[in-house]
Every structure is written in C-alpha cells, then in structure tokens.
Write an enzyme that holds these catalytic residues in place. Sequence first.
Site, PDB file in Angstrom:
ATOM      1  CE  LYS A 203      -3.580   2.240   2.954  1.00 24.50           C
ATOM      2  NZ  LYS A 203      -4.593   2.000   4.005  1.00 24.50           N
ATOM      3  N   GLY A 265      -4.931  -1.923   4.883  1.00 21.11           N
ATOM      4  CA  GLY A 265      -4.176  -2.992   4.405  1.00 21.11           C
ATOM      5  C   GLY A 265      -4.723  -4.527   4.819  1.00 21.11           C
ATOM      6  NE  ARG A 266      -6.672  -3.859  10.900  1.00 27.02           N
ATOM      7  CZ  ARG A 266      -5.863  -2.818  10.782  1.00 27.02           C
ATOM      8  NH1 ARG A 266      -4.955  -2.701  10.436  1.00 27.02           N
ATOM      9  NH2 ARG A 266      -6.455  -1.614  11.585  1.00 27.02           N
ATOM     10  CD  GLU A 351      -1.900  -4.423  11.251  1.00 23.32           C
ATOM     11  OE1 GLU A 351      -2.533  -4.342  10.299  1.00 23.32           O
ATOM     12  OE2 GLU A 351      -0.731  -4.687  11.355  1.00 23.32           O
ATOM     13  CG  HIS A 382      -4.994 -36.037  16.098  1.00 26.38           C
ATOM     14  ND1 HIS A 382      -5.427 -37.390  16.994  1.00 26.38           N
ATOM     15  CD2 HIS A 382      -5.903 -35.927  15.476  1.00 26.38           C
ATOM     16  CE1 HIS A 382      -6.356 -37.895  16.367  1.00 26.38           C
ATOM     17  NE2 HIS A 382      -6.680 -37.001  15.540  1.00 26.38           N
ATOM     18  CE  LYS A 502       5.650  -0.842   9.835  1.00 30.17           C
ATOM     19  NZ  LYS A 502       4.573  -0.344   8.972  1.00 30.17           N
TER      20      LYS A 502
HETATM   21  O1  F6P Z   1       2.350  -4.054  10.040  1.00 31.74           O
HETATM   22  C1  F6P Z   1       1.770  -2.829   9.612  1.00 31.74           C
HETATM   23  C2  F6P Z   1       1.242  -2.841   8.170  1.00 31.74           C
HETATM   24  O2  F6P Z   1       1.289  -1.428   8.025  1.00 31.74           O
HETATM   25  C3  F6P Z   1       0.124  -3.649   8.128  1.00 31.74           C
HETATM   26  O3  F6P Z   1      -1.126  -2.947   8.359  1.00 31.74           O
HETATM   27  C4  F6P Z   1      -0.042  -3.591   6.545  1.00 31.74           C
HETATM   28  O4  F6P Z   1      -0.762  -4.671   6.070  1.00 31.74           O
HETATM   29  C5  F6P Z   1       1.360  -4.001   6.303  1.00 31.74           C
HETATM   30  O5  F6P Z   1       2.214  -2.856   7.346  1.00 31.74           O
HETATM   31  C6  F6P Z   1       2.058  -3.823   5.012  1.00 31.74           C
HETATM   32  O6  F6P Z   1       1.947  -2.648   4.637  1.00 31.74           O
HETATM   33  P1  F6P Z   1       2.158  -2.320   3.139  1.00 31.74           P
HETATM   34  O7  F6P Z   1       1.078  -2.634   2.255  1.00 31.74           O
HETATM   35  O8  F6P Z   1       1.981  -0.625   3.072  1.00 31.74           O
HETATM   36  O9  F6P Z   1       3.355  -2.647   2.476  1.00 31.74           O
END
Ligand code: F6P
Length: 539
Positions: A203, A265-266, A351, A382, A502
């Site tokens: 994204k 993103g999710r 998240e 199991h 990060k």
């Molecule tokens: O881990 C945080 C995050 O921003 C997620 O929400 C997202 O899906 C992922 O990193 C990847 O982000 P991008 O698509 O911007 O690379």
Amino acid sequence: MNQEAWKKVEDAVAASKTTTIKQLFAADPDRAAKYTLSAAGWTLDYSKNRIDADVMKALFGLAKAANLKDEIEKMFTGAKINRTENRAVLHTALRNCDPAAQVFVDGKDVMPDVRAVLAKMGAFADAVRSGAHRGFTGKRIKYVVNIGIGGSDLGPVMATLALAPYSKRSIRNYFVSNVDSTHLAETLREIKADQTLFIVASKTFTTQETMTNAMSARDWLVKELGGSGSAVAKHFVALSTNEAEVVKFGIDPANMFAFWDWVGGRYSLPSAIGLSLMISIGPKNFGKMLKGYWKMDKHFRTARLEKNMPVVLALLGILYANAYGAESYAVLPYDQYLSRFPAYLQQMDMESNGKSVTKDGKPVAYTTGPIEWGEPGTNGQHSFYQLIHQGTHLIPADFIGFCKTHNDIGDHHDKLMANLFAQTEALAFGKTAEQCRADGDPEELVPFKTFEGNRPTNTLLADDLTPETLGALVALYEHKIFTQGVIWNIYSFDQWGVQLGKVLAKNVLKDLVAEKPDLKHDSSTNALIAHYRKVLGRA
Ligand code: F6P
C-alpha cells in the site's frame, strides 16, 4: 462501552451463569432452530453457547446503545471513521457489484475508479493466463511471485490456497513476505526468471521488508536476464496507493494497479492486492468472490440486529471476552484449503482491535480485542484440543465446515465432518462422572476421564467452498470485528502499535552495520548488538 447497557448484560449473565449449555438444551427442544441464522450462503448455529433469551436481549441492547446501525451506515457511506488517520473506511466499495452504485469520499464518487482498476486487473490477469503477456525473452509466465507483507500478503496467500480448486494449475503462485533472505532465496530456487512475474504489493511502497525483497528480486532478475529496465518492465508490476514510490522503484505506472488510502491493508484482498489471486483463479471467479463479499455486506447493512450474523458473532465474542474473561478464541476450519484462514484472521482481528485507548483517547476500562488462533481440523484435535476440552482456560471456538468436498475420495469427507460435529457436541455436553462409571472406567480414573463440557462453540456451515462462500466468510469476520470495535468504542482501522518497532529497527540496523557504533540503547539491547557484531567480526 456503554456502561448502563453493559450492566444489563452482566445482570443477565449472573442470572444464567449456573445453567449449563446441557441444561439449556434439555429445557428447550427448539433451541437449535432458535439460535440458527442464515446469510450469504452460510448457516450459523450458535445454540451451543452460554446464552438464553435474556442474555441475547441484553447483548443486543449493548449494540443498540453503541448506535451500531448508524455506525454501519457511516462506514458504508464513506464517513471518515478512521479518525486518527483522517480516512474513510471503504473496503465495502471494492466489492459493491451494483453497476449503478455511487459512494462518495470528499465529494468524489469512488466507484468509477474501483471499476476501472478491476477492469485493468482483469485484462492483465487474462493476458498472463492466456500467454498474451510474455516475459522478456518471449516465454509464457509460469510463476507468479507476490512480494508483500501483512495485509499485502496474508489475504492473497489465504485465498489462493483456499481457492486452489479454481486455479490454473499451469501457473504456480509463490508469496514472499519475510525480510529473512531465506524466504526469497528458497523461492528463487524454484522459479525461472524468464517465466516469472513479480507482483510487488505494498500500500505504502515503503515497507522495509517488501522493498528489500523487491529490490533483491529485481537484482536477481536483471542478473539472470540482462536487459535491465526492459526486463523489469516485463516481469514486475506494482499494487499500491503510492505512484511516486512505484516510479522511483522503476516500475512504469502503466504496470501499476492502484488502490486508495480508504482501503486498510488487512481489508485489501478485494482490491488490487488480490491480483495474484485473480491471475490464479481468473477474473470471473474473482468476480464471484466479490459477489460473495457483497452479499454479506448487504446482509450486515440491512438485517435487523437480532438476525444479523456478523453482529451475533461479535456479541458472543464480547460476552466471553468481557463477562467470562476469555482471553482468546479459536477459529477451526474443517477444510485443508482454509489452512491459512486463522493466520489471515489474526491480522484482521488483532491489528484492528488490539487497542487500549477509547475514541476519546482515554484508557479502556475493559478487555478489547481477543487473541485469535487456530489450525485446520482434524489436525488440531491431535494437538491443542485437549486444553480446550479439559484445560483451565475458556476458549470459545468457531468451527467452519462445508457439506461437500472438492476431493471426493472414499469416506474422507464424512469422517472429517463427523469429527467437526462430534467436537462441538463433546465440548458442549462433556461427559459426566456417572457416564464414565457406566462405561466401566475404574474409579481412580474417573476424575481424569470426566469432561465438564459447557465449552461454547459456533458452527458455520456452507454447502461448499467456492469463491462466493469464501468472500462471504471474509466479510462476515470483517463486520464482526467492526461491530466489536464500535461497541468497545475503539478505533479499529489504524495500527499505530506497529510503528514503534519499525522506527527502532531502523536505529538498531544502523548500529549493526556502523563502523564504530555509539550504542545508546538499554544494557540488554546494547549487549545483544555487541554480541551479534562480535560473532560477525564487526566488533
Ligand atoms: O504491519 C503494519 C502494516 O502497516 C499492515 O497494516 C500492513 O498490512 C502491512 O504493514 C504492509 O503494509 P504495506 O502494504 O504498506 O507494505
């Protein structure tokens, strides 16, 4: 969370707590029918829960007190409900299959762009599948490698595995997410550069892991094929909201498939992020998946709360998290094709609702997002089911199954489904000491062989696993999570909690590679960095 409405839930729970699921069933022969719902190809049997009419009434009261219906409308109509990022939340627009639909953000109808990107994806997917799009040396594309992480990976991985019966088997899909070079290296061992399409899915197009993998993949491709820019043009496409960064990377905007900041993103599987899936299953099947999403969206938006499947699932989750102190819930798909579904849901849920501050910026006074985990059945039986049956933790579980199988071999499917149904029966009804004795168990073993039961489960059944039922299933959980966020009064669509790690990783990286690092961390982190550097001879 509305405290007045919550108090009513607590009162209803206190009044019913001593009645077991077994007793509830004994008292009402119609219980299963009463607590079963259908929507978008799915049937939800939630009768094996610690609920009665009063508990459910109080839970629906909680949803009403949170103005859930209004909040749903806000989401669907493009209000900026992701306030900390000042964004609309419109993944529902991505699968709005109504050709006349209009959805406005900042006065602009987003639907024409949604449809244009879908069409562009469809044309490209068809070209790859048919062989019209070829590599730099003229060969057909045989390997599709999605490079992405988090939401730019988990959805496509999950759905590509889930919909394998619909896939073009001559094209193999790979997914590289981890910055650990092993992930890329092992993938590169299995593919041939001249037959590979790399899809860089990000994204932001700035994510460290994805950009590192994408750059290394590009170096590899250019080394293998030569041709530099012209080879990259044939073998790399981008899925992103950030055209400037895509161009900087060296991908022509013509080879970019856009999406927008109002797609979290999710929640991005039905956006351009689904390109690898679309190449695998074809645009028609991708369209069917969108239809499945859309059906569940419409159900969520229009069904009254009492008949609303995502709302019911959400309220049951809140019941166990907040009234019974359950810390986690399990999602147990009885279908091997859904092997990555629990992992996909983990990001979607944890998240989204892993938050401890209310929308007013105050600390929450109650438990929010639960820990979600799971594995496909029957494998889990199991492994960890022992703890669900006889352990000290309360773990509500969603069992997901399909009446038909894609692989009708012998009696496998009957056995699989027999296990699903039997597990929910065992968890709800248990086995008493008397039953153990009647079965002839020696007295000293009776305490160990007794099952308390009263373990809550939901059963979700569809006729078969298709693009449509998968889309509906994903939307079901998306809306469940949304509903919980509304009731907990938290922001479900930001993820500030992942930022700090990060930033610190960047600082640490500097210290790992610097000629003479000036270590200014805590003593533990300093020592770990020093140890690492020593092993690599950088001390
Ligand atoms: O881990 C945080 C995050 O921003 C997620 O929400 C997202 O899906 C992922 O990193 C990847 O982000 P991008 O698509 O911007 O690379």
